[in-house]
Design an enzyme around this catalytic site. Sequence first.
Site, PDB file in Angstrom:
ATOM      1  N   PRO A  26      44.187  37.329  39.147  1.00 14.99           N
ATOM      2  CA  PRO A  26      42.748  37.592  38.712  1.00 14.99           C
ATOM      3  C   PRO A  26      42.638  38.206  37.411  1.00 14.99           C
ATOM      4  O   PRO A  26      43.499  39.128  36.858  1.00 14.99           O
ATOM      5  CB  PRO A  26      42.413  38.846  39.784  1.00 14.99           C
ATOM      6  CG  PRO A  26      43.415  39.217  40.285  1.00 14.99           C
ATOM      7  CD  PRO A  26      44.656  38.348  40.108  1.00 14.99           C
ATOM      8  N   CYS A  28      39.992  39.259  34.431  1.00 16.70           N
ATOM      9  CA  CYS A  28      38.342  39.383  34.143  1.00 16.70           C
ATOM     10  C   CYS A  28      38.118  38.698  32.765  1.00 16.70           C
ATOM     11  O   CYS A  28      38.790  38.583  31.941  1.00 16.70           O
ATOM     12  CB  CYS A  28      38.170  41.163  33.639  1.00 16.70           C
ATOM     13  SG  CYS A  28      38.478  42.227  34.766  1.00 16.70           S
ATOM     14  N   ALA A  62      38.313  40.473  39.351  1.00 15.23           N
ATOM     15  CA  ALA A  62      37.899  41.535  39.639  1.00 15.23           C
ATOM     16  C   ALA A  62      36.504  41.583  39.769  1.00 15.23           C
ATOM     17  O   ALA A  62      35.822  41.691  39.000  1.00 15.23           O
ATOM     18  CB  ALA A  62      38.340  42.929  38.894  1.00 15.23           C
ATOM     19  N   GLN A 104      39.429  39.050  44.208  1.00 13.44           N
ATOM     20  CA  GLN A 104      39.761  40.433  44.263  1.00 13.44           C
ATOM     21  C   GLN A 104      38.494  41.433  44.060  1.00 13.44           C
ATOM     22  O   GLN A 104      37.416  41.175  43.245  1.00 13.44           O
ATOM     23  CB  GLN A 104      40.473  40.883  42.723  1.00 13.44           C
ATOM     24  CG  GLN A 104      40.947  42.057  42.806  1.00 13.44           C
ATOM     25  CD  GLN A 104      41.805  42.273  41.438  1.00 13.44           C
ATOM     26  OE1 GLN A 104      41.219  42.540  40.549  1.00 13.44           O
ATOM     27  NE2 GLN A 104      43.148  42.470  41.722  1.00 13.44           N
ATOM     28  N   TYR A 187      42.098  52.036  38.357  1.00 13.68           N
ATOM     29  CA  TYR A 187      40.611  52.005  39.080  1.00 13.68           C
ATOM     30  C   TYR A 187      40.602  52.920  40.344  1.00 13.68           C
ATOM     31  O   TYR A 187      41.365  53.622  40.707  1.00 13.68           O
ATOM     32  CB  TYR A 187      40.438  50.629  39.356  1.00 13.68           C
ATOM     33  CG  TYR A 187      40.053  49.748  38.048  1.00 13.68           C
ATOM     34  CD1 TYR A 187      39.551  50.067  36.970  1.00 13.68           C
ATOM     35  CD2 TYR A 187      41.040  48.392  37.779  1.00 13.68           C
ATOM     36  CE1 TYR A 187      39.431  49.495  35.886  1.00 13.68           C
ATOM     37  CE2 TYR A 187      41.003  47.804  36.580  1.00 13.68           C
ATOM     38  CZ  TYR A 187      40.400  48.517  35.689  1.00 13.68           C
ATOM     39  OH  TYR A 187      40.278  47.723  34.202  1.00 13.68           O
ATOM     40  N   ARG A 235      46.589  44.687  45.882  1.00 10.63           N
ATOM     41  CA  ARG A 235      47.415  45.075  44.427  1.00 10.63           C
ATOM     42  C   ARG A 235      47.511  46.434  44.023  1.00 10.63           C
ATOM     43  O   ARG A 235      46.659  47.363  44.114  1.00 10.63           O
ATOM     44  CB  ARG A 235      46.431  44.393  43.453  1.00 10.63           C
ATOM     45  CG  ARG A 235      47.103  44.638  41.921  1.00 10.63           C
ATOM     46  CD  ARG A 235      46.473  43.996  40.847  1.00 10.63           C
ATOM     47  NE  ARG A 235      47.409  42.793  40.652  1.00 10.63           N
ATOM     48  CZ  ARG A 235      47.257  41.882  39.469  1.00 10.63           C
ATOM     49  NH1 ARG A 235      46.470  42.245  38.558  1.00 10.63           N
ATOM     50  NH2 ARG A 235      48.216  40.939  39.324  1.00 10.63           N
ATOM     51  N   GLY A 328      48.870  35.205  34.522  1.00  5.97           N
ATOM     52  CA  GLY A 328      47.806  35.099  33.964  1.00  5.97           C
ATOM     53  C   GLY A 328      47.886  34.664  32.632  1.00  5.97           C
ATOM     54  O   GLY A 328      47.223  33.399  32.396  1.00  5.97           O
ATOM     55  N   ARG A 329      48.508  35.427  31.703  1.00  8.03           N
ATOM     56  CA  ARG A 329      48.157  34.615  30.109  1.00  8.03           C
ATOM     57  C   ARG A 329      48.944  33.226  30.093  1.00  8.03           C
ATOM     58  O   ARG A 329      48.363  32.556  29.304  1.00  8.03           O
ATOM     59  CB  ARG A 329      48.605  35.863  29.293  1.00  8.03           C
ATOM     60  CG  ARG A 329      47.969  36.908  29.270  1.00  8.03           C
ATOM     61  CD  ARG A 329      48.620  38.094  28.303  1.00  8.03           C
ATOM     62  NE  ARG A 329      47.725  39.454  28.493  1.00  8.03           N
ATOM     63  CZ  ARG A 329      48.060  40.456  27.969  1.00  8.03           C
ATOM     64  NH1 ARG A 329      48.950  40.497  27.071  1.00  8.03           N
ATOM     65  NH2 ARG A 329      47.577  41.562  28.262  1.00  8.03           N
TER      66      ARG A 329
END
Length: 363
Positions: A26, A28, A62, A104, A187, A235, A328-329
């Site tokens: 995930p 953002c 998210a 997520q 979070y 997660r 991700g990246r």
Amino acid sequence: MSPTSALFTPLTVRGLTFRNRVWVAPMCQYSIEAADGVPGDWHLVHLGGLATGGAGLVIAEASAVSPEARISRVDTGIWNDEQAAAWRRVVTFIHSQGAHAGIQLAHAGRKASTWPAWGHDVHGTVPAAEGGWQTVSASALPFPGYEPPIALDQAGIRSVIADFAAAAVRAVAAGFDLVEIHAAHGYLLHQFLSPLSNQRDDTYGGSLENRARLLLEVISAIRDAVGEGIPIFVRFSATDYAPGGWDEQQTVTVARWAAERGADFFDISSGGNVTGVTIPLGPGYQVPLAEFVKTRTELPVSAVGLITTPSQAEAIVASGQADAVLLGRELLRDPHFPLRAAHELGVSLDYWPPQYLRAQWRD
């Protein structure tokens, strides 16, 4: 498909079989210009493109379980039916490409009401006059550089649990195959887990059992709400990288408790709850954390963090350090990484998009 690669061996979780173990983490996007949490064309193209690239699972970013749960005003949400309807369009396309779709579910807690990660020259908490809101947390301790949150009372905690469960129901109605509970990166649920951010003296603070209570009640509420057929991922940040903070052994203990409550799979990341720590960045730097949890719990886990090559991803799964990798990246740089990885690992896939067949590598 030739069975020569661990990375491209299917994996089944609670009856849901993934075509491979190269999954989309995930990420953002901070792209909801109307600030209403409704995903739009960007999300369809972004996530849909990752599905055409051959991933086995695409996890949407998210997504807030309530308006005040957003990291920023431009986050996606899953707190109302309009958002769920918009997500259905995205999920339908992901499924059309042969991938599974997850979302997520998130609450940012004391890290909510912030400026987006791009498009602004300022950082930290957004003032109320500019669209910000009061944040909440386990305790009234601010994240460094942010405005202080309000400690959730019992009614607030019950509301958070209900919001997660309702969001999960909407996600399933939108067609998502699984939900992931975000208990990492500093979070809200991580804020309750860590003694560095949770200094409560009630049944949600103090002992590990008490600090884990909110997460476990969220898992139970979601399992009750969605039934037995939907996989639940969690997660974790496996460590705060800080003395006296959340760490790998606590993650192991709580993962076992989470599995008893109905969680199926654990996505192992790290950090995000405190600043001023040293994170040992390097290729696959979080893989040992995933392996630590896997070997001590015998529960399925995924690894994430600077996984950038097919051979590296293959070695992580083949060695048993993790059951899957979340990218991700690297997928932002190369959305078709799974197709390229299969070629480099000598695996023949039968799920290339027919529109792209002319681009297949030929020996």
